[in-house]
Design a protein around this motif. Structure first.
Motif, mmCIF file in Angstrom:
data_model
loop_
_atom_site.group_PDB
_atom_site.id
_atom_site.type_symbol
_atom_site.label_atom_id
_atom_site.label_comp_id
_atom_site.label_asym_id
_atom_site.label_seq_id
_atom_site.Cartn_x
_atom_site.Cartn_y
_atom_site.Cartn_z
ATOM 1 N N CYS A 68 -8.554 13.087 6.556
ATOM 2 C CA CYS A 68 -9.743 12.215 6.547
ATOM 3 C C CYS A 68 -9.892 11.507 5.204
ATOM 4 O O CYS A 68 -10.158 10.302 5.160
ATOM 5 N N GLY A 69 -9.747 12.243 4.116
ATOM 6 C CA GLY A 69 -9.912 11.651 2.787
ATOM 7 C C GLY A 69 -8.901 10.560 2.510
ATOM 8 O O GLY A 69 -9.249 9.436 2.128
ATOM 9 N N ILE A 70 -7.624 10.871 2.720
ATOM 10 C CA ILE A 70 -6.564 9.899 2.443
ATOM 11 C C ILE A 70 -6.626 8.741 3.434
ATOM 12 O O ILE A 70 -6.506 7.574 3.042
ATOM 13 N N LEU A 72 -9.175 7.516 5.168
ATOM 14 C CA LEU A 72 -10.309 6.625 4.924
ATOM 15 C C LEU A 72 -10.142 5.851 3.621
ATOM 16 O O LEU A 72 -10.567 4.684 3.536
ATOM 17 N N ASN A 73 -9.513 6.448 2.616
ATOM 18 C CA ASN A 73 -9.229 5.703 1.377
ATOM 19 C C ASN A 73 -8.254 4.561 1.635
ATOM 20 O O ASN A 73 -8.447 3.444 1.142
ATOM 21 N N VAL A 74 -7.195 4.829 2.389
ATOM 22 C CA VAL A 74 -6.214 3.788 2.710
ATOM 23 C C VAL A 74 -6.887 2.671 3.516
ATOM 24 O O VAL A 74 -6.670 1.482 3.265
ATOM 25 N N ASN A 76 -10.045 1.803 3.482
ATOM 26 C CA ASN A 76 -10.910 1.028 2.583
ATOM 27 C C ASN A 76 -10.106 0.082 1.704
ATOM 28 O O ASN A 76 -10.508 -1.063 1.481
ATOM 29 N N VAL A 77 -8.973 0.535 1.197
ATOM 30 C CA VAL A 77 -8.122 -0.326 0.361
ATOM 31 C C VAL A 77 -7.619 -1.507 1.182
ATOM 32 O O VAL A 77 -7.593 -2.651 0.695
ATOM 33 N N SER A 134 -16.837 3.891 4.248
ATOM 34 C CA SER A 134 -17.378 4.640 3.112
ATOM 35 C C SER A 134 -18.450 5.623 3.564
ATOM 36 O O SER A 134 -18.515 6.750 3.072
ATOM 37 N N GLN A 137 -16.678 8.469 5.302
ATOM 38 C CA GLN A 137 -16.008 9.277 4.295
ATOM 39 C C GLN A 137 -17.002 10.183 3.581
ATOM 40 O O GLN A 137 -16.723 11.354 3.336
ATOM 41 N N GLU A 138 -18.156 9.669 3.258
ATOM 42 C CA GLU A 138 -19.169 10.481 2.587
ATOM 43 C C GLU A 138 -19.680 11.587 3.515
ATOM 44 O O GLU A 138 -19.931 12.703 3.067
#
Length: 153
Positions: A68-70, A72-74, A76-77, A134, A137-138
């Motif tokens: 989930c962390g990786i 959602l970061n990808v 967002n980028v 975001s 992710q939060e």
């Protein structure tokens, strides 16, 4: 996976208030309680030590948190890159490396544009997706996220 509650009695041996203190872990054995949760009990009893409870998370939880962390970061980028690409219309998005960002994100943005049309000629659909990603992710892996709270339970 099963949640295990490990209770450990730890006594401290010290030489005065300012002296060095080192933990002394007493022998532990596993017992199955009425609730079916594994716990440990001290063989020597509690001789003034402190009791500390540790939870061992299920095996799938670190994988889910990392995914989930990786992920959602990808995501967002990629969406922020789409926002930046919209500022430069002369960039050919049909060629590498931009095609690798446009192809996965365009179906989401196309559907969002149907619901929320561009405002004053500005496409705000990537901004909406950055906000939503975001927020998710939060909720999942943020400081008070669901997966983090489960891991700390």
């Amino acid at each position: 996976g099963t949640w295990f509650s490990l209770t450990m009695s730890i006594g401290f041996i010290g030489s005065g208030v300012l002296g060095r203190t080192r933990p002394l872990a007493r022998g532990l054995r596993r017992t199955r309680g009425r609730t079916g949760v594994m716990s440990t009990r001290s063989l020597m009893g509690d001789l003034g030590g402190t009791s500390m409870t540790l939870a061992v998370a299920p095996t799938w939880l670190p994988v889910a948190t990392a995914f989930c962390g990786i992920g959602l970061n990808v995501f967002n980028v990629m969406m922020v890159t789409r926002i930046i690409l919209s500022w430069y219309p002369q960039v050919d998005v049909t060629k590498a490396p931009w095609i690798y960002i446009v192809v996965p994100t365009e179906p989401l943005l196309k559907g969002t544009r149907k619901v929320v049309p561009p405002v004053g000629g500005v496409d705000i659909s990537p901004v909406i997706w950055v906000f939503l990603a975001s927020f998710v992710q939060e909720l999942t892996v943020g400081a008070q996220g669901i997966l983090i709270l489960l891991a700390n339970k």
